[in-house]
Scaffold this active site. Structure first.
Site, PDB file in Angstrom:
ATOM      1  N   LYS A  13       0.837  -1.209   0.000  1.00 40.66           N
ATOM      2  CA  LYS A  13       0.000   0.000   0.000  1.00 40.66           C
ATOM      3  C   LYS A  13       0.868   1.254   0.000  1.00 40.66           C
ATOM      4  CE  LYS A  13      -2.055  -1.193   3.905  1.00 40.66           C
ATOM      5  NZ  LYS A  13      -1.421  -2.503   4.156  1.00 40.66           N
ATOM      6  N   ARG A  88      -9.958   0.623   8.366  1.00 40.19           N
ATOM      7  CA  ARG A  88      -9.751  -0.823   8.450  1.00 40.19           C
ATOM      8  C   ARG A  88     -10.655  -1.516   9.437  1.00 40.19           C
ATOM      9  NH1 ARG A  88      -3.623  -0.146   8.261  1.00 40.19           N
ATOM     10  NH2 ARG A  88      -2.896  -1.610   9.760  1.00 40.19           N
ATOM     11  N   ARG A 127      11.484  -5.497   4.952  1.00 39.92           N
ATOM     12  CA  ARG A 127      11.320  -4.058   4.702  1.00 39.92           C
ATOM     13  C   ARG A 127      12.295  -3.236   5.545  1.00 39.92           C
ATOM     14  NH1 ARG A 127       5.531  -1.982   5.280  1.00 39.92           N
ATOM     15  NH2 ARG A 127       5.687  -3.258   7.146  1.00 39.92           N
ATOM     16  N   ARG A 160      11.022  -1.553  11.118  1.00 43.03           N
ATOM     17  CA  ARG A 160       9.894  -1.209  11.976  1.00 43.03           C
ATOM     18  C   ARG A 160       9.753  -2.207  13.115  1.00 43.03           C
ATOM     19  NH1 ARG A 160       4.807   0.063   8.098  1.00 43.03           N
ATOM     20  NH2 ARG A 160       3.797  -1.261   9.646  1.00 43.03           N
ATOM     21  N   ARG A 171      -0.442  -9.299  13.081  1.00 38.14           N
ATOM     22  CA  ARG A 171      -1.094  -8.268  12.249  1.00 38.14           C
ATOM     23  C   ARG A 171      -1.932  -8.916  11.158  1.00 38.14           C
ATOM     24  NH1 ARG A 171       4.047  -5.404  10.533  1.00 38.14           N
ATOM     25  NH2 ARG A 171       2.749  -4.252   9.064  1.00 38.14           N
TER      26      ARG A 171
HETATM   27  P1  AP5 Z   1       4.756  -1.573   1.860  1.00 39.37           P
HETATM   28  O1  AP5 Z   1       4.445  -0.736   0.691  1.00 39.37           O
HETATM   29  O2  AP5 Z   1       5.475  -0.954   3.000  1.00 39.37           O
HETATM   30  O3  AP5 Z   1       3.448  -2.373   2.369  1.00 39.37           O
HETATM   31  P2  AP5 Z   1       2.159  -1.855   3.144  1.00 39.37           P
HETATM   32  O4  AP5 Z   1       0.995  -2.499   2.517  1.00 39.37           O
HETATM   33  O5  AP5 Z   1       2.188  -0.381   3.253  1.00 39.37           O
HETATM   34  O6  AP5 Z   1       2.410  -2.561   4.527  1.00 39.37           O
HETATM   35  P3  AP5 Z   1       2.271  -1.987   6.012  1.00 39.37           P
HETATM   36  O7  AP5 Z   1       3.040  -2.956   6.886  1.00 39.37           O
HETATM   37  O8  AP5 Z   1       2.652  -0.562   6.098  1.00 39.37           O
HETATM   38  O9  AP5 Z   1       0.774  -2.172   6.259  1.00 39.37           O
HETATM   39  P4  AP5 Z   1       0.031  -2.171   7.591  1.00 39.37           P
HETATM   40  O10 AP5 Z   1      -1.335  -1.982   7.141  1.00 39.37           O
HETATM   41  O11 AP5 Z   1       0.261  -3.359   8.419  1.00 39.37           O
HETATM   42  O12 AP5 Z   1       0.756  -1.008   8.425  1.00 39.37           O
HETATM   43  P5  AP5 Z   1       0.328   0.477   8.765  1.00 39.37           P
HETATM   44  O13 AP5 Z   1       1.535   1.306   8.793  1.00 39.37           O
HETATM   45  O14 AP5 Z   1      -0.813   0.891   7.950  1.00 39.37           O
HETATM   46  O15 AP5 Z   1       5.621  -2.823   1.316  1.00 39.37           O
HETATM   47  C1  AP5 Z   1       6.150  -3.792   2.203  1.00 39.37           C
HETATM   48  C2  AP5 Z   1       7.551  -4.210   1.711  1.00 39.37           C
HETATM   49  O16 AP5 Z   1       7.412  -4.938   0.498  1.00 39.37           O
HETATM   50  C3  AP5 Z   1       8.492  -3.048   1.404  1.00 39.37           C
HETATM   51  O17 AP5 Z   1       9.790  -3.411   1.795  1.00 39.37           O
HETATM   52  C4  AP5 Z   1       8.411  -2.889  -0.111  1.00 39.37           C
HETATM   53  O18 AP5 Z   1       9.631  -2.415  -0.651  1.00 39.37           O
HETATM   54  C5  AP5 Z   1       8.123  -4.317  -0.570  1.00 39.37           C
HETATM   55  N1  AP5 Z   1       7.219  -4.388  -1.724  1.00 39.37           N
HETATM   56  C6  AP5 Z   1       6.149  -3.606  -2.002  1.00 39.37           C
HETATM   57  N2  AP5 Z   1       5.543  -3.978  -3.154  1.00 39.37           N
HETATM   58  C7  AP5 Z   1       6.264  -5.044  -3.622  1.00 39.37           C
HETATM   59  C8  AP5 Z   1       6.158  -5.876  -4.780  1.00 39.37           C
HETATM   60  N3  AP5 Z   1       5.171  -5.703  -5.690  1.00 39.37           N
HETATM   61  N4  AP5 Z   1       7.063  -6.860  -4.938  1.00 39.37           N
HETATM   62  C9  AP5 Z   1       8.062  -7.045  -4.018  1.00 39.37           C
HETATM   63  N5  AP5 Z   1       8.225  -6.296  -2.913  1.00 39.37           N
HETATM   64  C10 AP5 Z   1       7.335  -5.304  -2.706  1.00 39.37           C
HETATM   65  O19 AP5 Z   1      -0.207   0.298  10.263  1.00 39.37           O
HETATM   66  C11 AP5 Z   1       0.690   0.020  11.303  1.00 39.37           C
HETATM   67  C12 AP5 Z   1      -0.056  -0.038  12.625  1.00 39.37           C
HETATM   68  O20 AP5 Z   1      -0.643   1.237  12.911  1.00 39.37           O
HETATM   69  C13 AP5 Z   1      -1.239  -1.019  12.672  1.00 39.37           C
HETATM   70  O21 AP5 Z   1      -0.818  -2.338  12.984  1.00 39.37           O
HETATM   71  C14 AP5 Z   1      -2.108  -0.393  13.764  1.00 39.37           C
HETATM   72  O22 AP5 Z   1      -1.594  -0.667  15.042  1.00 39.37           O
HETATM   73  C15 AP5 Z   1      -1.935   1.093  13.479  1.00 39.37           C
HETATM   74  N6  AP5 Z   1      -2.943   1.579  12.525  1.00 39.37           N
HETATM   75  C16 AP5 Z   1      -2.717   2.103  11.287  1.00 39.37           C
HETATM   76  N7  AP5 Z   1      -3.869   2.430  10.684  1.00 39.37           N
HETATM   77  C17 AP5 Z   1      -4.865   2.100  11.540  1.00 39.37           C
HETATM   78  C18 AP5 Z   1      -6.287   2.166  11.481  1.00 39.37           C
HETATM   79  N8  AP5 Z   1      -6.908   2.635  10.393  1.00 39.37           N
HETATM   80  N9  AP5 Z   1      -6.994   1.725  12.543  1.00 39.37           N
HETATM   81  C19 AP5 Z   1      -6.377   1.261  13.653  1.00 39.37           C
HETATM   82  N10 AP5 Z   1      -5.036   1.147  13.767  1.00 39.37           N
HETATM   83  C20 AP5 Z   1      -4.275   1.563  12.719  1.00 39.37           C
HETATM   84 MG    MG Z   2       2.340   1.003   4.841  1.00 44.51          MG
END
Ligand code: AP5
Ligand code: MG
Ligand code: ZN
Length: 214
Positions: A13, A88, A127, A160, A171
């Protein structure tokens, strides 16, 4: 246009959002990035969010909705936004509809990036993120030119806290229980678009842009 990027942890994402936000010229709003910034600055929000994030749980809806409501009220959101990782839960989705409605706007597309579980774990655990500018890297799939340093700003790369193997698995479980039902919510509204994320980054971007054009 208001667009939502959905998908399990590690689906790509954030990676896709950076490219798409530039392409569409709208702000990229990531609740995960906002929480991580608050943790870094040790604000009250950060202190509250940290415990949930470190265990892989969701931050409570009331807190999360509050910060998004404030963000969407800022003037740069007038031309549209690219949401990443919010909503989410179904409650967050309902509140988002209400917030956007109040601003005379609505969500036009919910784009789900689908990736197989084994690849998600590999992506998350490999990552690396720039401490200074937030740029994303992967040890195997998108390595920096100089080890441990950001190509863009030279800042140090870090792993992270929630990208440890056991937390990633937690997660994923939380995603299945609380976020997966949202696909149905947006399918019922007729705005769900699905993209196969099990391919190289540039190909996924192409598919997303094609889906949005149609
Ligand atoms: P990346 O692009 O970083 O993936 P992502 O989908 O953004 O993954 P996240 O881990 O950020 O998602 P998340 O939803 O768990 O975390 P968030 O920060 O939102 O890509 C991942 C890796 O793969 C990278 O190294 C990239 O280079 C590689 N990659 C990408 N595309 C690729 C491809 N096509 N091929 C190969 N490699 C690839 O949330 C974190 C925490 O915050 C949550 O757990 C929760 O505690 C809190 N939080 C956030 N939002 C909310 C909400 N709405 N409600 C409640 N709590 C929340
Ligand atoms: Mg992300
Ligand atoms: Zn950087």
């Amino acid at each position: 246009m208001n667009i939502l990027l959905m998908g399990p942890p590690g689906a790509g994402k954030g990676t896709q959002a950076v490219v798409l936000a530039a392409e569409l010229a709208v702000p990229h709003i990531s609740t995960g990035d906002m929480f991580r910034q608050a943790v870094k600055e040790q604000t009250r929000l950060g202190l509250e969010a940290k415990g949930y994030m470190d265990s892989g749980a969701l931050v409570p809806d009331g807190v999360t909705i509050g910060i998004v409501r404030e963000r969407l009220a800022l003037p740069d959101c007038g031309k549209g936004v690219l949401l990443d990782g919010f909503p989410r839960t179904v409650r967050q989705a309902e509140e988002l509809d209400e917030i956007l409605g109040g601003l005379g706007s609505r969500l036009e597309a919910a784009l789900n990036i689908d990736v197989e579980e084994q690849a998600l774990i590999e992506r998350a655990t490999g990552r690396r993120t720039c401490r200074d500018c937030g740029a994303l890297y992967h040890l195997s799939f998108s390595p920096p030119k100089t080890a441990e340093r950001c190509d863009t700003c030279g800042g140090p790369l870090y792993q992270r806290e929630d990208d440890q193997d056991t937390t990633v698995k937690n997660r994923l479980r939380v995603y299945q229980e609380q976020t997966l039902p949202l696909l149905r919510y947006y399918r019922d509204k007729g705005i769900l678009l699905e993209v196969d994320g099990n391919r190289p980054m540039a190909q996924v971007t192409e598919s997303i842009l094609r889906a949005l054009r149609q």
